[in-house]
Write a protein that holds these residues in place. Structure first.
Motif, PDB file in Angstrom:
ATOM      1  N   GLY A  87       0.825  -1.201   0.000  1.00 45.56           N
ATOM      2  CA  GLY A  87       0.000   0.000   0.000  1.00 45.56           C
ATOM      3  C   GLY A  87       0.860   1.253   0.000  1.00 45.56           C
ATOM      4  N   ILE A  88       0.462   2.259  -0.784  1.00 44.56           N
ATOM      5  CA  ILE A  88       1.196   3.526  -0.849  1.00 44.56           C
ATOM      6  C   ILE A  88       0.219   4.666  -0.574  1.00 44.56           C
ATOM      7  CG2 ILE A  88       2.604   5.059  -2.268  1.00 44.56           C
ATOM      8  CD1 ILE A  88       3.550   2.639  -3.822  1.00 44.56           C
ATOM      9  N   ALA A  89       0.504   5.447   0.471  1.00 44.79           N
ATOM     10  CA  ALA A  89      -0.389   6.519   0.899  1.00 44.79           C
ATOM     11  C   ALA A  89       0.343   7.854   0.910  1.00 44.79           C
ATOM     12  CB  ALA A  89      -0.944   6.215   2.289  1.00 44.79           C
ATOM     13  N   GLY A  90      -0.421   8.927   1.080  1.00 50.52           N
ATOM     14  CA  GLY A  90       0.152  10.264   1.154  1.00 50.52           C
ATOM     15  C   GLY A  90      -0.815  11.282   0.593  1.00 50.52           C
ATOM     16  N   SER A  91      -0.475  12.538   0.700  1.00 46.47           N
ATOM     17  CA  SER A  91      -1.337  13.634   0.277  1.00 46.47           C
ATOM     18  C   SER A  91      -1.522  13.681  -1.236  1.00 46.47           C
ATOM     19  CB  SER A  91      -0.730  14.959   0.743  1.00 46.47           C
ATOM     20  OG  SER A  91      -1.405  16.069   0.190  1.00 46.47           O
ATOM     21  N   GLN A 200      -6.382   4.525   6.045  1.00 49.09           N
ATOM     22  CA  GLN A 200      -7.506   4.914   6.886  1.00 49.09           C
ATOM     23  C   GLN A 200      -8.401   3.719   7.172  1.00 49.09           C
ATOM     24  OE1 GLN A 200      -9.356   8.055   4.648  1.00 49.09           O
ATOM     25  NE2 GLN A 200      -7.476   9.239   4.554  1.00 49.09           N
ATOM     26  N   GLY A 201      -9.190   3.840   8.206  1.00 50.85           N
ATOM     27  CA  GLY A 201     -10.089   2.756   8.592  1.00 50.85           C
ATOM     28  C   GLY A 201     -11.471   2.922   7.995  1.00 50.85           C
ATOM     29  N   ILE A 274     -10.291  21.923   0.630  1.00 48.91           N
ATOM     30  CA  ILE A 274     -10.472  20.477   0.444  1.00 48.91           C
ATOM     31  C   ILE A 274      -9.201  19.697   0.793  1.00 48.91           C
ATOM     32  CG2 ILE A 274     -11.018  18.658  -1.233  1.00 48.91           C
ATOM     33  CD1 ILE A 274     -12.657  20.733  -2.781  1.00 48.91           C
ATOM     34  N   ASN A 275      -8.144  19.908   0.030  1.00 54.67           N
ATOM     35  CA  ASN A 275      -6.973  19.036   0.153  1.00 54.67           C
ATOM     36  C   ASN A 275      -6.233  19.192   1.480  1.00 54.67           C
ATOM     37  OD1 ASN A 275      -7.336  17.873  -2.440  1.00 54.67           O
ATOM     38  ND2 ASN A 275      -6.454  19.709  -3.361  1.00 54.67           N
ATOM     39  N   LEU A 276      -6.049  20.431   1.943  1.00 59.83           N
ATOM     40  CA  LEU A 276      -5.361  20.630   3.214  1.00 59.83           C
ATOM     41  C   LEU A 276      -6.188  20.073   4.361  1.00 59.83           C
ATOM     42  CD1 LEU A 276      -3.065  21.734   4.916  1.00 59.83           C
ATOM     43  CD2 LEU A 276      -4.210  23.968   4.916  1.00 59.83           C
ATOM     44  N   LYS A 277      -7.481  20.333   4.325  1.00 57.88           N
ATOM     45  CA  LYS A 277      -8.367  19.837   5.382  1.00 57.88           C
ATOM     46  C   LYS A 277      -8.337  18.311   5.441  1.00 57.88           C
ATOM     47  CE  LYS A 277     -11.960  22.274   5.891  1.00 57.88           C
ATOM     48  NZ  LYS A 277     -13.287  22.936   5.727  1.00 57.88           N
ATOM     49  N   GLU A 281      -6.897  16.245   8.637  1.00 57.85           N
ATOM     50  CA  GLU A 281      -7.881  15.474   9.389  1.00 57.85           C
ATOM     51  C   GLU A 281      -7.769  13.968   9.184  1.00 57.85           C
ATOM     52  OE1 GLU A 281     -11.738  16.898   8.341  1.00 57.85           O
ATOM     53  OE2 GLU A 281     -11.385  18.928   9.127  1.00 57.85           O
ATOM     54  N   ASN A 282      -7.411  13.538   7.970  1.00 57.16           N
ATOM     55  CA  ASN A 282      -7.553  12.116   7.642  1.00 57.16           C
ATOM     56  C   ASN A 282      -6.292  11.418   7.157  1.00 57.16           C
ATOM     57  OD1 ASN A 282     -10.522  12.072   7.999  1.00 57.16           O
ATOM     58  ND2 ASN A 282     -10.505  13.447   6.234  1.00 57.16           N
ATOM     59  N   ILE A 283      -5.418  12.135   6.447  1.00 58.23           N
ATOM     60  CA  ILE A 283      -4.286  11.467   5.806  1.00 58.23           C
ATOM     61  C   ILE A 283      -3.052  11.467   6.699  1.00 58.23           C
ATOM     62  CG2 ILE A 283      -2.809  11.422   3.757  1.00 58.23           C
ATOM     63  CD1 ILE A 283      -5.105  12.946   2.298  1.00 58.23           C
ATOM     64  N   ALA A 284      -2.600  12.649   7.103  1.00 58.07           N
ATOM     65  CA  ALA A 284      -1.382  12.749   7.921  1.00 58.07           C
ATOM     66  C   ALA A 284      -1.451  11.926   9.214  1.00 58.07           C
ATOM     67  CB  ALA A 284      -1.078  14.205   8.227  1.00 58.07           C
TER      68      ALA A 284
END
Length: 310
Positions: A87-91, A200-201, A274-277, A281-284
């Motif tokens: 899995g690869i995650a990030g902003s 994320q869950g 959108i993206n910063l929020k 809230e969810n990614i970082a």
């Protein structure tokens, strides 16, 4: 970093020394096919960062296959291999897609020539019509905009060894799911899943929480300073104005001829609202759920690697 951190930190130079590869066939790599829009990728990035990372992944994959064989021996029953899932995650705009494509290419070049498939979670977004009905079209990319149950069911099927699995196809041109178009996943040796939401869950009213990452054998988070990602997002937006946005069929065609100052203002507004929020809230917050963190500098180059201790 504290000695008691669950992660080991390597500078770019330290990481590059972990694996030597003097005979690697760089001539077989077309960097232009691997890099994303407005994101540089160099031979040095391949040599210093990605080849040692692939060597590390090979160690994990070898142990994964060995454990599978030992289970078969212990239970006196031969079973089918299941894919090793990364899995690869990030902003948004941080460079996940480039990392995913590079790993797919390099891992598929191994001596055994494994079948390596790449899947983005965009295909598990709800169609725009559904998002509009739910009143969340402006929250596309947030956890609630994904069909998390469908994604988890897909991964359950992958790890069950099922073949010929269909995944909806997402179009960035149309900014929507393409009806009746599917990507076929047929029991690859390695499956790379890339997306902002993969660590994320699943949000559920029940006590039981199922995480997409529960099905991952290895996870990577691509990280950078928020100010750098914001600038990369704006730079990409401006680049898209003269490329994808210029197509009359593009969802964002209305932005293609905006003056630069106005385009920058809109890009900043989208980033803020959108993206910063979503990032904050969810990614970082999921970063430290990963096995490995790739830290990028202002110029997009990898400057450090953080690896979870075994």
């Amino acid at each position: 970093m504290s000695t008691f951190s669950p992660f080991r930190t390597f500078s770019r130079e330290e990481w590059s020394r972990l694996d030597s590869h003097p005979d690697f066939p760089f001539s077989q790599i077309d960097l232009t096919k691997l890099q994303s829009l407005n994101e540089p990728l160099t031979e040095s990035d391949i040599s210093d960062i990605y080849l040692p990372l692939c060597r590390l992944l090979q160690i994990h994959i070898t142990h994964f296959r060995r454990l599978h064989n030992e289970y078969d021996e212990f239970f006196h029953k031969a079973t089918h291999n299941v894919p090793y899932v990364i899995g690869i995650a990030g902003s948004v705009a941080v460079g996940k897609s480039t990392t995913a494509r590079v790993l797919q290419k390099l891992l598929s070049m191994e001596e055994s020539r494994p079948k390596v498939e790449l899947l983005t979670t965009d295909g598990f977004l709800y169609p725009n019509a559904v998002l509009e009905e739910k009143g969340i079209l402006d929250r596309k990319g947030f956890p609630e905009s994904y069909d998390a149950r469908r994604l988890i069911n897909f991964l359950f099927s992958v790890k069950s060894g099922r073949r010929l699995l269909e995944v909806p196809t997402y179009s960035h041109l149309y900014y929507d799911i393409i009806p009746d178009e599917m990507q076929l996943i047929d029991q690859p040796d390695i499956l790379i899943i890339e997306g902002i939401n993969v660590l994320q869950g699943e949000r559920s009213n029940t006590r039981r929480q199922i995480f997409v990452s529960d099905f991952f054998d290895f996870s990577i988070y691509v990280d950078a300073q928020e100010s750098d990602i914001r600038q990369w997002y704006i730079d990409r937006f401006l680049k898209l104005q003269s490329t994808a946005f210029a197509n009359p069929e593009s969802y964002f065609y209305r932005f293609h001829d905006l003056p630069q100052e106005e385009a920058i203002a809109i890009a900043n507004e989208i980033w803020e609202d959108i993206n910063l929020k979503n990032l904050v809230e969810n990614i970082a917050p999921t970063k430290f759920r990963s096995h490995l963190i790739l830290e990028k500098g202002e110029d997009h180059s990898m400057r450090a690697v953080r690896l979870r201790k075994v």
